[in-house]
Design an enzyme around this catalytic site. Structure first.
Site, PDB file in Angstrom:
ATOM      1  N   CYS A 181       0.813  -1.212   0.000  1.00 11.61           N
ATOM      2  CA  CYS A 181       0.000   0.000   0.000  1.00 11.61           C
ATOM      3  C   CYS A 181       0.841   1.254   0.000  1.00 11.61           C
ATOM      4  CB  CYS A 181      -0.941  -0.020   1.198  1.00 11.61           C
ATOM      5  SG  CYS A 181      -1.952   1.461   1.347  1.00 11.61           S
ATOM      6  N   PHE A 238      15.452  -0.488 -14.520  1.00 12.47           N
ATOM      7  CA  PHE A 238      16.133  -1.618 -15.163  1.00 12.47           C
ATOM      8  C   PHE A 238      17.649  -1.489 -15.016  1.00 12.47           C
ATOM      9  CE2 PHE A 238      12.031  -1.360 -17.440  1.00 12.47           C
ATOM     10  CZ  PHE A 238      11.552  -2.626 -17.131  1.00 12.47           C
ATOM     11  N   VAL A 239      18.062  -1.168 -13.789  1.00 10.60           N
ATOM     12  CA  VAL A 239      19.484  -1.044 -13.488  1.00 10.60           C
ATOM     13  C   VAL A 239      20.031  -2.454 -13.276  1.00 10.60           C
ATOM     14  CG1 VAL A 239      21.211   0.011 -11.991  1.00 10.60           C
ATOM     15  CG2 VAL A 239      19.023   1.176 -12.392  1.00 10.60           C
ATOM     16  N   ARG A 240      20.607  -2.981 -14.297  1.00 13.22           N
ATOM     17  CA  ARG A 240      21.122  -4.358 -14.251  1.00 13.22           C
ATOM     18  C   ARG A 240      22.105  -4.574 -15.405  1.00 13.22           C
ATOM     19  NH1 ARG A 240      15.498  -7.387 -16.049  1.00 13.22           N
ATOM     20  NH2 ARG A 240      14.646  -6.183 -14.309  1.00 13.22           N
ATOM     21  N   ARG A 294      23.738  -1.594 -17.155  1.00 10.85           N
ATOM     22  CA  ARG A 294      22.918  -0.671 -17.948  1.00 10.85           C
ATOM     23  C   ARG A 294      21.821  -0.073 -17.083  1.00 10.85           C
ATOM     24  NH1 ARG A 294      21.754  -4.603 -23.194  1.00 10.85           N
ATOM     25  NH2 ARG A 294      23.940  -5.068 -23.705  1.00 10.85           N
TER      26      ARG A 294
END
Length: 292
Positions: free
Chosen positions: A125, A274-276, A279
């Site tokens: 929540c 999408f920090v992986r 990149r």
């Protein structure tokens, strides 16, 4: 010592499970490690403020971060006492926390709003009752530009998080959050079944251990927190908590909602998703990130 008899760390327990195998068979029942989820009743001077479903552990940080995010306190000095009610061994012990404000401070419970007070705040929540970005920005000061962050530090941010998730490695059932300084050093990190709970624990630790204060505090903040890293989707409440905590960069392994992006833009936060794998995608305020 076998895995079944090895002592478990806080926050996890065992339950029996029957697995369906690739060979098309139902395997015999065996113990499985799962995350614990229990309610925490947060009380201010005897009155229930909120009940949140969380993973037990670091409750002092969780409650402190929650109060800070809601604007009920502005620094650690606003807390007089914070303790679990009851005695160890009694039924329900550990699931009620009583907060006593610092002498002379009156905490206004109505700031949280009727939709949250005395009701159940679930693990997903966060900011129930908030209606719009405008409502929130009226009570939040935009985050100042601050120093530029090296892109290489941001690209490695979630790698730090993976090494700080022992309960996720065992159960696959908890989220995590961490605060990093501008060099990528970890200042605080916690796991919880709720995304916003993990963030509250991190923010609470920054208040109690690293000198975090809000923009409305009588003294300036000394916190070095530059990046808030989260393991799941970035939603509105995650950006809200980062804004109040004056953490200028939010980095996530996953995606962000449109409302989270809109709030980050208005609040002056840099949002990376999408920090992986070295990149990332920047949705807001890319000027804060420099190559290197």
């Amino acid at each position: 010592m076998s895995e079944d008899t090895r002592p478990l760390p806080p926050g996890v327990t065992r339950r029996p499970v029957v697995r369906y195998t690739r060979e098309g068979h139902l395997a015999p029942s065996e113990p499985d490690t799962v995350a614990i989820e229990e309610p925490l009743d947060i009380r201010i001077s005897g009155d229930t403020l909120a009940i949140t479903m969380r993973t037990p552990g670091a409750d002092r940080f969780l409650v402190t971060g929650f109060l800070f995010a809601e604007g009920l306190i502005h620094s650690a000095e606003d807390l007089g006492a914070l303790a679990h009610c009851g005695r160890p061994g009694e039924e329900g012990y550990g699931n009620i926390v009583e907060v006593t404000p610092a002498p002379g401070l009156v905490i206004d419970l109505e700031k949280v709003g009727a939709t949250k007070r005395g009701t159940l705040t679930t693990a997903s929540c966060g900011v129930c009752g908030r209606r719009s970005v405008d409502d929130l920005m009226a009570s939040c000061t935009p985050v100042p530009p601050g120093p530029a962050l090296a892109a290489s530090v941001l690209a490695r941010a979630t790698e730090h998080l993976r090494t700080l998730q022992p309960n996720f490695a065992r159960t696959g059932g908890v989220h995590a959050a961490a605060a990093l300084d501008e060099r990528g050093e970890v200042l605080a990190a916690f796991e919880d079944v709720g995304r916003h709970n993990a963030v509250d624990k991190v923010v609470g630790a920054l208040l109690l251990q690293h000198g975090l204060r809000s923009a409305r505090a009588s003294r300036p903040s000394t916190s070095r927190a530059t990046v808030l890293v989260v393991s799941g989707r970035v939603s509105f409440e995650i950006i809200q908590k980062a804004t109040v905590a004056r953490v200028p960069v939010v980095a996530s392994v996953s995606a962000a909602s449109a409302l989270a992006i809109d709030l980050a833009e208005r609040a002056g936060l840099t949002l990376a998703t999408f920090v992986r794998d070295g990149r990332f995608n920047l949705y807001t305020h890319p000027e804060r990130v420099r190559e290197g």
